[in-house]
Each structure stands twice: as C-alpha cells, then as structure tokens.
Design an enzyme around this catalytic site. Sequence first.
Site, short mmCIF file in Angstrom:
data_model
loop_
_atom_site.label_atom_id
_atom_site.label_comp_id
_atom_site.label_asym_id
_atom_site.label_seq_id
_atom_site.Cartn_x
_atom_site.Cartn_y
_atom_site.Cartn_z
N CYS A 97 1.10 -1.27 -0.35
CA CYS A 97 -0.49 -0.04 -0.17
C CYS A 97 0.55 1.67 -0.19
O CYS A 97 1.98 1.07 0.52
CB CYS A 97 -0.62 -0.46 1.61
N CYS A 105 -1.46 6.45 6.71
CA CYS A 105 -2.11 5.34 7.37
C CYS A 105 -2.26 4.74 8.49
O CYS A 105 -1.37 3.91 8.65
CB CYS A 105 -3.05 5.30 5.79
N CYS A 108 -3.46 -0.67 9.34
CA CYS A 108 -3.40 -1.63 8.84
C CYS A 108 -2.13 -1.51 9.87
O CYS A 108 -1.46 0.07 9.74
CB CYS A 108 -2.66 -1.45 7.40
N CYS A 193 -7.96 2.21 -0.98
CA CYS A 193 -7.98 1.61 0.22
C CYS A 193 -7.58 -0.14 -0.37
O CYS A 193 -9.20 -0.51 -0.72
CB CYS A 193 -9.51 1.73 1.39
N GLN A 287 -19.78 -8.63 10.53
CA GLN A 287 -18.73 -9.09 11.06
C GLN A 287 -18.45 -8.25 10.25
O GLN A 287 -18.87 -8.10 8.29
CB GLN A 287 -19.13 -11.19 10.71
N TYR A 316 -25.02 -11.36 23.77
CA TYR A 316 -24.20 -10.05 23.35
C TYR A 316 -24.89 -10.73 21.39
O TYR A 316 -23.52 -10.49 20.73
CB TYR A 316 -22.89 -9.73 23.54
N GLU A 340 -29.15 -8.60 23.86
CA GLU A 340 -29.20 -7.35 23.04
C GLU A 340 -29.55 -6.11 24.24
O GLU A 340 -30.38 -5.68 23.99
CB GLU A 340 -29.23 -7.98 21.51
N ASP A 384 -20.98 -14.13 22.37
CA ASP A 384 -19.79 -12.84 21.83
C ASP A 384 -19.64 -11.39 21.76
O ASP A 384 -19.81 -10.49 21.27
CB ASP A 384 -20.14 -12.91 20.08
N CYS A 411 -12.63 -10.83 19.76
CA CYS A 411 -12.05 -10.53 18.51
C CYS A 411 -11.23 -9.80 19.90
O CYS A 411 -9.94 -8.66 18.69
CB CYS A 411 -13.36 -8.74 17.76
#
Length: 458
Positions: A97, A105, A108, A193, A287, A316, A340, A384, A411
């Site tokens: 990139c 940026c 990443c 991007c 996701q 969740y 939720e 989650d 995550c």
Amino acid sequence: MQAEPKKSQAEQRAVAEPVSEPVSLVGEEYEVEVGPVAHGGHCIARTSEGQVLFVRHTLPGERVVARVTEGEEGARFLRADAVEILDPSKDRIEAPCPFAGPGRCGGCDWQHAKPGAQRRLKGEVVAEQLQRLAGLTPEEAGWDGTVMPAEGDKLPAGQVPSWRTRVQFAVDADGRAGLRRHRSHEIEPIDHCMIAAEGVSELGIERRDWPGMATVEAIAATGSQDRQVILTPRPGARLPIVELDRPVSVMRVGEKDGGVHRVHGRPFVRERADDRTYRVGSGGFWQVHPKAADTLVTAVMQGLLPRKGDMALDLYCGVGLFAGALADRVGDQGAVLGIESGKRAVEDARHNLAAFDRVRIEQGKVESVLPRTGIDEVDLIVLDPPRAGAGRKTVQHLSTLGARRIAYVACDPAALARDLGYFQDGGYRVRTLRVFDLFPMTHHVECVAILEPAGKGA
C-alpha cells in the site's frame, strides 16, 4: 476579620517551587534491537537506558532506528515508529500500500510483513495473552498454535486481500476522503484502500468531494447487492447530493441525538450467512470480513454440537446470527434466548428470527437482563461480547448455569484470556481454541474458545 489559616511548609514550598513540566521525547531517535511482538500491532524494544519502546513498522529481530511518537522522560513506555531499517527480517517485504508507513495511514499494522509472518505474529500474541492472563499454554487450551486464514485470503507476499466490507472514511477540511493516521485525528487522504472489499471500492468514495462532512461510512453487504453510505455532517453543515458509481441507500447521523436516520433508500442492508438472510439496520454490527460470519458460525456449531431440544443462550446477540444457527439445530422442542443492548439490533433480530416460535430476544445489558430472566439452567451458551470482554461478574453467573458447553467468540485476545481465567475459577476448562485471521494486514484476530465443565473428560 478572620485570619487565613497558616500554610504548611509543604504548601509554602509548592508555591515557591513551580512544578517542572515533564520533558517530551517526541522526535528523539534511538538505534535499537527489536524484541518480541506485543498486543497492539507493535514490537518491544529498549533504549540503551532501559526504557521500553513500543515500535511500529518493524518486526522481531530487526535492528532499526526508532523515532519517538509519544512519551516523555520517566514514562513507563514510549511509542515509536521504525523510520530506518538497519538489519531487516527475512519476513519483511515492501508494503504493497502506498499509504502505509510511519506517520501515514493507521488502518493497517503489518503491510510490511509477509502474510504467513503476519499470522505467526498474531499467534504469538494470542499465546502470550493466554499464558499471562489465564495461565494457559496453547496445549492446555486445545490449540495447535495455528492462525487460519479465511477462504481465499491465502495470497502470495505483495498481494493484499480485499476483505473490508465496511470502511469509515474521515473527511478533511477540504472535503477529501481519507483514513486517520495511527492514534491521531489527522487524516491521510487516499485514492484507494487496498483492503476495502470490491463492493466498497466500486462506490468511488475517495474519488469525489464531501464538503461539510466529518465522516463517510461505506457498507457493501455480503450475499446481496445492497450498498449503503452513512454520512456524519460537521456541525451546521448540509448534506451533499450523493451521486456515486453504484446505487446506494443513504443514512445520516443526527447532530443532536447521534442516531442514524434514513435519507433515502432502505434503512438496512441484507447480509447472508448460514443459509439465512439477516437484516442489519442503521449501520448495526455485522462481521466485516465477507467470510467471517459463516466461518464463525461453523466453528461455534462444531464446538457446541447442539442437540434437538436444547435450551441455549446467545449473549450480545446482535441481529441474531448465532441465535438463528442455534434455533435451526435445537428444533421445535428446543429454545433460544438472545440478549442484546442495542435497540435497533434487537428489532432486527426479532425480525430476522420471527419464523422461530421458541426464540426470544431481550433488550438490555447482559449483566442486568440475565439475572432477571430467572433462568438457572441451560444446555448451551454462546457469547460474543464487545472488545472489553464479558467481565468477572457475568462469567461468574454463566458458570452457575450448568451449560454442557460454552462458545466464547472474541475479537480481543487479552479480554478473552482474562475471561477464560474467570471461567476456570468457575469450574470450566477450555476444550478447544481456534484462531482466525479475519482482519488481514491489521493486528486483530478472531478467536472461538469452546469450554466445558472441568471434570468432564479430565
């Protein structure tokens, strides 16, 4: 007149001796040997004086010149960028990139690393967090140390998978779209991007001006042709006429209430996973990787092995991804309760799962709603949670429900490891752990841990 109280000697000294400001080290450069990777997209090094540096744009084993970007004398650690590579790692490549690199940026973290090396680094981070926060080795967690790429993402060095189906572009004062620099409000204008999914790129957000806008979020649904942009105007600004290269629905973030409101088109996109269509409204959570939803549903269901008639919790639950998968598998004699906190997500989940008579979705925080349900026994649990994790109190409650198996989708490996430690205290052990590279080029990973009572099979 009442006399003022006499100042103590310490107070007198404080007045007489002004407190000196800490000395900023921003801009200072150090030649360092780079040590192991750390959670957060950087590696650890030390100055000759022993001060810890968190260095981005480098790899373990390299010798680099690191320039401080944040920190001051006496701080516990400094943040820095590798601005010159003196002795490169064999895993280093030139970043594909053109907008990646020190001061550029911040989207990443590992553009400069071979794809296989990225996954190894992520695996090392997960293993370190498990050991430090849960006292678990990979073997004890039922994990072979592999970080699995999503289908289609295993590409040669120098090629970048286009996976990000939701991209929030920041807009500078001149109306140009870009992405924020690392830990900064500054904007890096871009014309493309590389990690954006094709459905996002084809909208052409970066190729037009956005006067008066603070952000423009682009969404390209998986499994449908739905495209959506969500505009956040600057205070007092009017919305521009949105003319993009593909048909889109348009939403705006309200200046006063912060809510997401329809301008034109559908107020939702249709996502597809596990042979079911899900409505996701108002920029709600789904996701980001196009293969992620199916990948995670498969991992969770293979780990839980639901049976007809099971009672299951989906905590969740968002718009009902796992609740729908569970409902399909537990059948008419089973039942699923989803919880939720987001009002719009609950509306979507109830719509998405309306065909299941024995699925109920409750709105509120898990730690508040679950105790009020009166449920004291379940067969299966899926959770989650957001990046911060579920926390000790919630995990303690879940550990009392006697679940045959629990699937924890995470995550953030640090939050996962902390919560796994709490589950161990509650009498559960990790049966298996699977780790997926669903965020290529970044430091993020997705984990699925399957737990069961500690006495089972021990």
